[in-house]
Structures are given as structure tokens and as C-alpha cells.
Enzyme design. Structure first.
Site, PDB file in Angstrom:
ATOM      1  N   ASP A  61       0.844  -1.194   0.000  1.00 26.01           N
ATOM      2  CA  ASP A  61       0.000   0.000   0.000  1.00 26.01           C
ATOM      3  C   ASP A  61       0.890   1.258   0.000  1.00 26.01           C
ATOM      4  OD1 ASP A  61      -2.424   1.407   0.213  1.00 26.01           O
ATOM      5  OD2 ASP A  61      -2.382   1.380   2.414  1.00 26.01           O
ATOM      6  N   GLY A  74      -9.108   5.551   1.273  1.00 22.43           N
ATOM      7  CA  GLY A  74      -9.799   6.341   2.301  1.00 22.43           C
ATOM      8  C   GLY A  74     -11.268   6.016   2.431  1.00 22.43           C
ATOM      9  N   ILE A 103      -9.648  -0.192   3.253  1.00 21.79           N
ATOM     10  CA  ILE A 103     -10.176   0.001   4.606  1.00 21.79           C
ATOM     11  C   ILE A 103      -9.095  -0.317   5.638  1.00 21.79           C
ATOM     12  CG2 ILE A 103     -11.880  -0.876   6.267  1.00 21.79           C
ATOM     13  CD1 ILE A 103     -13.599  -1.354   3.571  1.00 21.79           C
ATOM     14  N   ASP A 104      -8.705   0.676   6.378  1.00 22.18           N
ATOM     15  CA  ASP A 104      -7.714   0.520   7.438  1.00 22.18           C
ATOM     16  C   ASP A 104      -8.273   1.049   8.762  1.00 22.18           C
ATOM     17  OD1 ASP A 104      -5.552   0.439   9.100  1.00 22.18           O
ATOM     18  OD2 ASP A 104      -4.225   1.637   7.868  1.00 22.18           O
TER      19      ASP A 104
HETATM   20  P1  13P Z   1      -9.012   4.598   5.627  1.00 22.88           P
HETATM   21  O1  13P Z   1      -8.154   5.481   6.455  1.00 22.88           O
HETATM   22  O2  13P Z   1     -10.300   5.277   5.260  1.00 22.88           O
HETATM   23  O3  13P Z   1      -9.262   3.283   6.248  1.00 22.88           O
HETATM   24  O4  13P Z   1      -8.244   4.341   4.233  1.00 22.88           O
HETATM   25  C1  13P Z   1      -7.226   3.386   4.148  1.00 22.88           C
HETATM   26  C2  13P Z   1      -6.471   3.458   2.861  1.00 22.88           C
HETATM   27  O5  13P Z   1      -6.832   4.125   1.921  1.00 22.88           O
HETATM   28  C3  13P Z   1      -5.237   2.675   2.798  1.00 22.88           C
HETATM   29  O6  13P Z   1      -4.531   2.902   1.603  1.00 22.88           O
HETATM   30  O1  G3H Z   2      -3.110   4.927   3.609  1.00 18.84           O
HETATM   31  C1  G3H Z   2      -2.578   4.659   4.666  1.00 18.84           C
HETATM   32  C2  G3H Z   2      -2.956   3.402   5.356  1.00 18.84           C
HETATM   33  O2  G3H Z   2      -4.068   3.629   6.181  1.00 18.84           O
HETATM   34  C3  G3H Z   2      -1.780   2.831   6.089  1.00 18.84           C
HETATM   35  O3  G3H Z   2      -1.507   3.547   7.235  1.00 18.84           O
HETATM   36  O4  G3H Z   2       0.910   4.092   6.922  1.00 18.84           O
HETATM   37  O5  G3H Z   2      -0.172   4.188   9.193  1.00 18.84           O
HETATM   38  O6  G3H Z   2       0.261   1.989   8.093  1.00 18.84           O
HETATM   39  P1  G3H Z   2      -0.018   3.457   7.903  1.00 18.84           P
HETATM   40 ZN    ZN Z   3      -4.624   4.876   0.840  1.00 22.83          ZN
END
Ligand code: 13P
Ligand code: G3H
Ligand code: ZN
Length: 327
Positions: free
Chosen positions: A81, A209, A252-253
Site C-alpha cells: 500500500d 480512504g 479500509i484501514d
Molecule cells: P481509511 O483510512 O479510510 O481506512 O483508508 C485506508 C487506505 O486508503 C489505505 O490505503
Molecule cells: O493509507 C494509509 C494506510 O491507512 C496505512 O496507514 O501508513 O499508518 O500503516 P499506515
Molecule cells: Zn490509501
């Protein structure tokens, strides 16, 4: 069975979106795989640069190949990612990642094309596929922050895909990372998706996001000692509409982090005498699995596992689900 994201997108395109879930540790890995297998959904495991640095990149890679053995029914892609050039090249060489994201979206158009094309050439020579990004999400994306949304321009998207040969494209349509996405009503630019789909029919698009930041989850966290104010997310009832417009991957994170936070805050509030990390961990894993399964219903990916596996095996040519090119 580790497959490329392209194999997953082929089955999903126009019908549903694949959930792309960020994970960082063992408990998330177990819950993620359990939730996807239980809901019979193909999925994407997302590993960020931050996740690779949190413990050790080799630990994460080993967890992916081990999870593949523990959950033989799972059909998933291992995806980097928001990668930079060096991290993409490292992941491509690892033999574990089936997909990388090169995020040069903060660069001018020509430079973004140049960097992305370089990664595409290297990735494709090793059977790995590439997600790229055009446009900027408001807020922080890895190390770069933007004050405003810079929406993806459909004409540029068409040109960019043709010039780079990337396999999917993340578009900026008004979402942002984290738990504070909108002040007031959400405004997502589905018109941009529609215009890109018209110019690039069948080409897989990605929505970053896209956490929903459930208000009941935030309320439970705050009732257990948290202080999260003014949080809001993407209305999940929009997912299938986005899928019809070519969005095949939804990231989704944050929502997963909220589940973790709620479980642990409530556990230690209710059982202040406890200190064994396994006690809340045993609650978190099934709770995370439940969250993943419910999300897959909203994405439309629940129940698609068998059909998706059959297509991926047929496409790989060998039919055995091994890594002889089906990866
Ligand atoms: P969220 O912060 O909305 O979960 O998005 C995660 C994301 O886009 C990771 O690349
Ligand atoms: O887009 C970002 C993701 O939510 C990952 O978050 O860089 O804190 O692991 P991170
Ligand atoms: Zn992202």
C-alpha cells in the site's frame, strides 16, 4: 491461494468491490483470514511501509505465506500500500507480494508517469501487477500531506494509464485517509468515476480512504475512556454504486483500528486487574473477523469466493492454484 489483484478484479469488475484491508500484526492477520473465509470472500491484504517497519518486513511476509497454509480456502492478493520506488522494488523481488502500489501522485504528471512506468516494467517482468495513483486525497498520504482534494482529471487518467501500462488506478474523488473525512455531508465525485469508466471501459479503479468510521464504534471507544471527536467516514451504502462505475478495490484501514481500540479499551475498563495480552487478543480476533465479514457483505464480495477461485485457476492455466504464474 495467493493471486494477483488483476485476477480478483476480472471477476469483480462492474459487479462488486474487493475489500483491501491493512494489517500490521498477528491478531489482525488471523481475524482477517477467518472473516474472509467465513464470509466466502476473495480479498486483498494491504501492507503499508509503516506496517513493514513496525516489526519487520520479513515477519509480515512470513505471516502471509503461513496464513496461506493455515487457510487453504482463502483466495487473496498480497499488496504493498502506498509504496515509493525503493519499497516497490523490494516487494517485487520478495516473491511474496503479488501486487504493489507505486504512489507518485504528489509528483507532477510527467514525473508520476516516469516513476510508475519504471515500476510497471520491473513488476510485470516478475508477474507482479501495479496500482498507481493520480490526484491527491486531502490530508496525509504516507509522507505527503495535502490541504485540499486534488480530484483526478478523467482525460489525464486515460493518458496516464496508456502511458504507464499500470493495472489499476487509485482516483481522488473526495475521500481521505483516517477517521475525520468530512465536515457536514459527504460529497463524493461519482461523476469523475463515470467519466473515467467511459474513457477506460473495463479498467479497474481503486477507492482509498473508504472506512465508514461507524458512530456506534466511536461512541463505545469514547465511553471506555477514548476522546475521538468529530469523526466521520464514507457511507458504505455507496460501495456498490462505486463498483458499478468500475471501482474494484476499496481500501479500509481505519475501521479495523477502531475495532482494535474498542475491544482493548472496553476490556481494560471492565477488567482492570488483567494484564495478559492474550485475554483481549482472544476477544479481538473474532471481533475483527465479524467486522470483516460484515464489510464484505456491503462490498458485495461475500459469497464470491468459489466463483472467483475458479476463474483465477482457469486464468492461471495450470489449474492447481500454485504459484507457477497464477500469482
Ligand atoms: P481509511 O483510512 O479510510 O481506512 O483508508 C485506508 C487506505 O486508503 C489505505 O490505503
Ligand atoms: O493509507 C494509509 C494506510 O491507512 C496505512 O496507514 O501508513 O499508518 O500503516 P499506515
Ligand atoms: Zn490509501
Amino acid at each position: 491461494m495467493i493471486v494477483t489483484t488483476s485476477a480478483l478484479f476480472k471477476h469483480a469488475y462492474g459487479k462488486y468491490a474487493i475489500g483491501a484491508y491493512n494489517i500490521n500484526n498477528l491478531e489482525q492477520t488471523m481475524g482477517l483470514f477467518q472473516g474472509n473465509v467465513q464470509s466466502k470472500a476473495p480479498f486483498i491484504v494491504q501492507l503499508s511501509k509503516g506496517a513493514r517497519q513496525y516489526t519487520h518486513k520479513l515477519m509480515l511476509e512470513a505471516m502471509m505465506t503461513t496464513a496461506d497454509q493455515i487457510f487453504p480456502d482463502a483466495v487473496f492478493a498480497v499488496h504493498l500500500d502506498h509504496g515509493d520506488e525503493a519499497t516497490c522494488l523490494d516487494c517485487i523481488k520478495s516473491g511474496v507480494y503479488s501486487s504493489v502500489m507505486i504512489d507518485a501522485s504528489h509528483e507532477p504528471f510527467e514525473k508520476n508517469v516516469e516513476i510508475t512506468k519504471k515500476i510497471v516494467d520491473e513488476a510485470h517482468s516478475r508477474g507482479v501487477v501495479v496500482e498507481a495513483e493520480l490526484g491527491l486525497l486531502k490530508g496525509v498520504e504516507e509522507d505527503v500531506s495535502s490541504e485540499h482534494h486534488v480530484y483526478t482529471q478523467p482525460d489525464e487518467a486515460e493518458q496516464f494509464v496508456k502511458l504507464t501500462g499500470c493495472d489499476s488506478l487509485a482516483c481522488a474523488i473526495g475521500t481521505s485517509h483516517g477517521a475525520f473525512k468530512f465536515k457536514g455531508d459527504q460529497k463524493l465525485r461519482f461523476d469523475i468515476l463515470a467519466e473515467i469508466q467511459k474513457r477506460l471501459p473495463g479498467f479497474p479503479l481503486v477507492m482509498h480512504g473508504s472506512s465508514s468510521v461507524p458512530q456506534d464504534e466511536v461512541a463505545r471507544i469514547n465511553a471506555a475512556g477514548g476522546a475521538i471527536k468529530g469523526a466521520s467516514g464514507v457511507d458504505a451504502s455507496q460501495f456498490l454504486g462505486a463498483a458499478k462505475l468500475g471501482v474494484t478495490k476499496i481500501n479500509i484501514d481505519t475501521d479495523g483500528r477502531l475495532v482494535w481500540c474498542r475491544v482493548h479499551r472496553e476490556f481494560f475498563r471492565d477488567k482492570p486487574e488483567k494484564f495478559d495480552l492474550r485475554d483481549p487478543g482472544k476477544i479481538f480476533m473474532p471481533e475483527y473477523a465479524k467486522f470483516i465479514a460484515a464489510k464484505n457483505v456491503l462490498l458485495g464480495s461475500a459469497g464470491q469466493l468459489d466463483a472467483c477461485r475458479a476463474l483465477a485457476k482457469a486464468e492461471s492455466g495450470c489449474g492447481c492454484g500454485c504459484s507457477c504464474g497464477c500469482k
